[in-house]
Design an enzyme around this catalytic site. Structure first.
Site, PDB file in Angstrom:
ATOM      1  N   ALA A   1       1.020  -1.878 -13.635  1.00 10.30           N
ATOM      2  CA  ALA A   1       0.442  -2.727 -14.680  1.00 10.30           C
ATOM      3  C   ALA A   1       0.643  -2.157 -16.080  1.00 10.30           C
ATOM      4  O   ALA A   1       1.124  -2.862 -16.976  1.00 10.30           O
ATOM      5  CB  ALA A   1      -1.038  -2.975 -14.396  1.00 10.30           C
TER       6      ALA A   1
ATOM      7  N   ARG B   1      -7.982  -0.453 -21.035  1.00 13.93           N
ATOM      8  CA  ARG B   1      -8.205  -1.890 -21.254  1.00 13.93           C
ATOM      9  C   ARG B   1      -7.978  -2.646 -19.942  1.00 13.93           C
ATOM     10  O   ARG B   1      -6.938  -2.487 -19.296  1.00 13.93           O
ATOM     11  CB  ARG B   1      -7.271  -2.401 -22.334  1.00 13.93           C
ATOM     12  CG  ARG B   1      -7.240  -3.915 -22.479  1.00 13.93           C
ATOM     13  CD  ARG B   1      -6.458  -4.333 -23.703  1.00 13.93           C
ATOM     14  NE  ARG B   1      -7.263  -4.185 -24.911  1.00 13.93           N
ATOM     15  CZ  ARG B   1      -6.776  -3.881 -26.116  1.00 13.93           C
ATOM     16  NH1 ARG B   1      -5.476  -3.667 -26.266  1.00 13.93           N
ATOM     17  NH2 ARG B   1      -7.574  -3.771 -27.154  1.00 13.93           N
TER      18      ARG B   1
ATOM     19  N   PHE C   1       0.818  -1.217   0.000  1.00 11.17           N
ATOM     20  CA  PHE C   1       0.000   0.000   0.000  1.00 11.17           C
ATOM     21  C   PHE C   1       0.856   1.275   0.000  1.00 11.17           C
ATOM     22  O   PHE C   1       0.426   2.313   0.493  1.00 11.17           O
ATOM     23  CB  PHE C   1      -0.966   0.019   1.186  1.00 11.17           C
ATOM     24  CG  PHE C   1      -1.763  -1.232   1.333  1.00 11.17           C
ATOM     25  CD1 PHE C   1      -2.644  -1.626   0.343  1.00 11.17           C
ATOM     26  CD2 PHE C   1      -1.632  -2.034   2.456  1.00 11.17           C
ATOM     27  CE1 PHE C   1      -3.382  -2.796   0.468  1.00 11.17           C
ATOM     28  CE2 PHE C   1      -2.364  -3.209   2.590  1.00 11.17           C
ATOM     29  CZ  PHE C   1      -3.245  -3.585   1.587  1.00 11.17           C
TER      30      PHE C   1
ATOM     31  N   GLU D   1      -5.610   1.772  -7.286  1.00  4.74           N
ATOM     32  CA  GLU D   1      -5.859   2.886  -6.373  1.00  4.74           C
ATOM     33  C   GLU D   1      -7.191   3.566  -6.659  1.00  4.74           C
ATOM     34  O   GLU D   1      -7.796   4.168  -5.769  1.00  4.74           O
ATOM     35  CB  GLU D   1      -4.697   3.874  -6.445  1.00  4.74           C
ATOM     36  CG  GLU D   1      -3.394   3.232  -5.967  1.00  4.74           C
ATOM     37  CD  GLU D   1      -2.218   4.186  -5.935  1.00  4.74           C
ATOM     38  OE1 GLU D   1      -2.213   5.166  -6.701  1.00  4.74           O
ATOM     39  OE2 GLU D   1      -1.293   3.944  -5.138  1.00  4.74           O
TER      40      GLU D   1
ATOM     41  N   LYS E   1      -4.557   1.099 -18.324  1.00  2.81           N
ATOM     42  CA  LYS E   1      -4.190   1.981 -17.222  1.00  2.81           C
ATOM     43  C   LYS E   1      -4.198   1.155 -15.936  1.00  2.81           C
ATOM     44  O   LYS E   1      -4.666   0.025 -15.911  1.00  2.81           O
ATOM     45  CB  LYS E   1      -5.192   3.131 -17.092  1.00  2.81           C
ATOM     46  CG  LYS E   1      -5.312   4.022 -18.327  1.00  2.81           C
ATOM     47  CD  LYS E   1      -6.423   5.042 -18.146  1.00  2.81           C
ATOM     48  CE  LYS E   1      -6.580   5.923 -19.372  1.00  2.81           C
ATOM     49  NZ  LYS E   1      -7.703   6.872 -19.267  1.00  2.81           N
ATOM     50  N   GLY E   2      -3.699   1.729 -14.864  1.00  2.00           N
ATOM     51  CA  GLY E   2      -3.787   1.069 -13.574  1.00  2.00           C
ATOM     52  C   GLY E   2      -5.175   1.219 -12.980  1.00  2.00           C
ATOM     53  O   GLY E   2      -5.941   2.104 -13.370  1.00  2.00           O
TER      54      GLY E   2
END
Length: 736
Positions: free
Chosen positions: A516, A619, A246, A696, A692-693
């Site tokens: 990612a 995606r 985290f 969060e 994208k990530g």
């Protein structure tokens, strides 16, 4: 490989493997307990000794004297390291905390000594024999008392400019038809990850190898080199499995620095794990923020002024909590004021924790938006839609790369049954429970950074991917495996991902929601190189070659992929580097969170009944692992809304509840059914993978959605997190 123009069609778009909800690559290892974490490497080095860190008993001052004689003579002790024999330790680039009091004490539980012994028990016992005398001075521990002396901090690498004004905020706010001016507080919070910080350090001459729990290898080698005063090239970090981070394991903490230092001092490998009660005051945390939100609008709901001012505190040289990040991009308003202020506090360092800036910033902004919608008599969802923008509010000439924000709101509203919400608070009952619904927007930046990988093809057709990317429970292994399988046209079982070794090609690691998209772009680049090597080896025409079903096809000729490595392994390495598309487009992820809560009319107990997250993050590489990340963020948001609060002893200067008995986090009984859905989109400005990530984004907006639901249930507005009984129970009898 350079990525500087939006991506067109490429092998990833086949989505035979990418985009599929495949099981995690390492699932069996973790569910059978055979995945090794940092402290569990018992045989990697001979004759391992155990270190135990003694933390400072004061929060501010200096060590007047230290007598280690008794500890050194204790059974099994092989060394005691303190400022007296440690030499000069520097600090890293990202954290400003000093890993060892020398002899100045900067905060409570800063390490003052490390005892190294044959066993953990011997080291722990001997640490109690160290006699330390302190000269304490009064520190600054209360943010609220430091507001007037808190200056605007210098511009930061993360968070951007600390002060931004667009238009004429004050004039626009003063003349607004409807105004809101409120202050919200978010307390200090702890990462509280399951796996403690732990390291095994071993030297071979001047080369150092550490098996450790760390999220970002490149920062780790850099910062450990700076702290010890050695070239980062002499440092190797190994971290294949991490039991949660985290942000708290972003780079070097005291376990890593002091294990390395102790190992050098005693000439043996040393193993150190931070005991749980030490972690809360010894390592970093999310710092408390006090935030003032001002909104001005026309009666039709159009915002004309947005002001967000925020105060946080830190050690000298530390960073501010960039809470205005989300406010800068989320809603349109021609007149804007964003201002961060940073006080000096003598608590443990405040730094990155999941969605730094956006998570606590939205905890304030999204309650304010709910309050403003009520003042205007507009539905909270519609109020947000009215103030949507397709261009960067600070730079109107810069469009968002993608922004399906309204689609998130509409989809969530329909799926959650938002139209059943009673607009009058405190009207819905279920027996003794008052029931309410709330919602909040979500936004999180979509950073991406240079990332590399190495791809190997062997004579059996197995592709091995090597990259220093880490997996903190996010599914990194699986998406690396999926990316390579898609690119090389092989089944998943023919790809072996190897992660978490700083000797592998560099990535930005796990942090900032960039892992990612970055690592998959790096794997893409390496696989393009490997495809070229295969084509060359087979003598095919590169323009007409197809990789599918474990074979390579060119025209009428089709051969097994493995045949390209018949005479020896093929190895290709590359990295993805990025141009200025992030400057041409505002790249963000968006979402909407919906919550239903029950508040007991007599006791004030709050129970979350159900929650929904709708997310847009490019995606989705693996819906199963992505959903896991989102519901994990939602669980964390429940804790932030209702439970989590590092209580500061404002006299002695420490977090009192520094263990998992006193610091409450959400557990199974607190978490109902959680639903997470994804908007279908791709973002060709990000990378050839167009992802994208999302990890969060699943947290941002959750806590205010719950807070708004509590208000809808009771009519009692709480602006201080967490929403605990003491803050509203006195008003409950009238409601009940």
């Amino acid at each position: 490989m350079k990525f500087d123009t939006p991506a067109g069609q490429n092998p990833i778009d086949q989505m035979k493997v990418i985009g599929q909800p495949v099981d995690r690559y390492e699932a069996k290892l973790k569910t059978t307990g055979t995945a090794l974490y940092a402290y569990e490497y018992h045989d990697v080095a001979p004759n391992i000794a155990y270190g135990y860190i003694l933390g400072a008993a004061i929060a501010k001052g200096r060590i007047a004297s230290m007598d280690t004689t008794k500890a050194e003579a204790a059974p099994g002790v092989v060394g005691v390291i303190s400022y007296k024999n440690a030499g000069n330790l520097d600090v890293g680039k990202f954290y400003v905390q000093k890993m060892l009091a020398a002899p100045k004490v900067d905060h409570y539980h800063q390490a003052v000594a490390v005892v190294v012994a044959e066993t953990f028990e011997q080291a722990r016992s001997a640490s109690a024999l160290i006699e330390v005398q302190y000269e304490g001075v009064q520190g600054r521990f209360d943010l609220a008392e430091q507001l007037d002396s808190a200056p605007v901090p210098p511009p930061a690498e993360f968070g951007g400019p600390p002060e931004i004004e667009v238009g004429s905020f004050q004039s626009a706010f003063d003349t607004s038809e409807i105004k809101l001016d409120e202050t919200y507080t978010v307390p200090d919070q702890a990462h509280a990850m399951m796996e403690p910080h732990a390291t095994i350090a071993s030297w071979d001459g001047t080369n150092l190898t550490c098996w450790t729990s760390i999220q970002q290898m490149n920062w780790g080698t850099r910062d450990l080199g700076l702290i010890l005063g050695i070239p980062k090239e002499n440092v190797r970090l190994i971290s294949p499995f991490i039991g949660g981070g985290f942000g708290g394991k972003g780079t070097v903490q005291s376990d890593l620095a002091l294990a390395a230092l102790s190992s050098w001092a005693v000439k043996r490998p040393v193993k150190i794990a931070l005991q749980r009660p030490l972690m809360f005051n010894n390592t970093i945390h999310r710092p408390k923020t006090i935030q003032r939100i001002r909104l001005g609008a026309f009666r039709d709901g159009k915002l004309t002024a947005i002001g967000h001012e925020s105060w946080s505190g830190n050690l000298v040289g530390g960073r501010t909590e960039p809470t205005t990040l989300s406010t800068r991009s989320l809603y349109a308003a021609p007149n804007r004021l964003m201002r961060l202020r940073l006080a000096t506090l003598d608590l443990a360092e405040g730094n990155a924790m999941r969605a730094p800036g956006e998570a606590p910033g939205l905890m304030a902004l999204e309650i304010a938006m709910d309050e403003m919608a009520e003042k205007l008599g507009i539905d909270p969802v519609e109020f947000r839609i009215i103030n949507d923008t397709q261009v960067d509010p600070e730079k109107p000439d810069r469009k968002f790369s993608t922004r399906p924000f309204i689609e998130c709101l509409r989809t969530g509203s329909a799926r959650f049954g938002w139209n059943e919400r009673n607009t009058r608070p405190g009207e819905i009952r279920d027996g003794h429970w008052l029931v309410g619904m709330g919602m909040a927007s979500a936004i999180r930046g979509a950073p991406i950074a240079k990332a590399g990988a190495r791809a190997r093809l062997d004579r059996n057709g197995v592709v091995t991917i090597e990259t220093d990317m880490t997996d903190i429970g996010t599914g990194s292994y699986t998406i690396v495996q999926q990316t390579a399988a898609e690119m090389m046209g092989v089944p998943l079982e023919s790809v072996i991902p190897k992660l978490g070794d700083s000797n592998f090609p560099e990535t930005p690691g796990s942090g900032g929601q960039q892992g990612a998209p970055s690592v998959t772009a790096g794997v893409y680049a390496a696989c393009v190189k490997l495809r070229e090597a295969v084509i060359h080896q087979l003598g095919f025409n590169g323009d007409e070659v197809e990789f599918a079903n474990g074979r390579v096809r060119s025209g009428d000729l089709s051969v097994p992929l493995a045949s390209a490595a018949a005479n020896g392994e093929l190895v290709a390495e590359d990295k993805m580097e990025f141009g200025n598309l992030s400057k041409q487009f505002s790249q963000q992820t968006f979402g909407a969170h919906f919550a239903e809560v029950g508040v007991h009319a007599f006791t004030g107990e709050i129970r979350v009944r159900r929650m929904l997250a709708v997310c847009a993050a490019g995606r989705i590489l693996n819906p199963k692992t992505a959903r896991s990340q989102v519901i994990g963020g939602m669980t964390m948001g429940i804790g932030a809304a209702l439970l989590e609060d590092l209580a500061v002893d404002k006299k002695l200067g420490l977090f009192v509840n520094h263990d998992l008995a006193g610091y409450e986090v959400a557990v199974h009984a607190d978490v109902p059914h959680l639903d997470a859905v994804f908007i279908e989109e791709v973002d060709p400005t990000m990378s050839p993978v167009k992802a994208k990530g999302v990890g969060e984004l699943g947290l941002t907006g959750v806590a205010p959605a719950i807070a708004n639901a509590v208000y809808n249930a009771t009519g009692i507005r709480t602006r201080d997190y967490p929403i605990t009984l003491d803050k509203f129970l006195g008003q409950m009898p009238a409601v009940a």
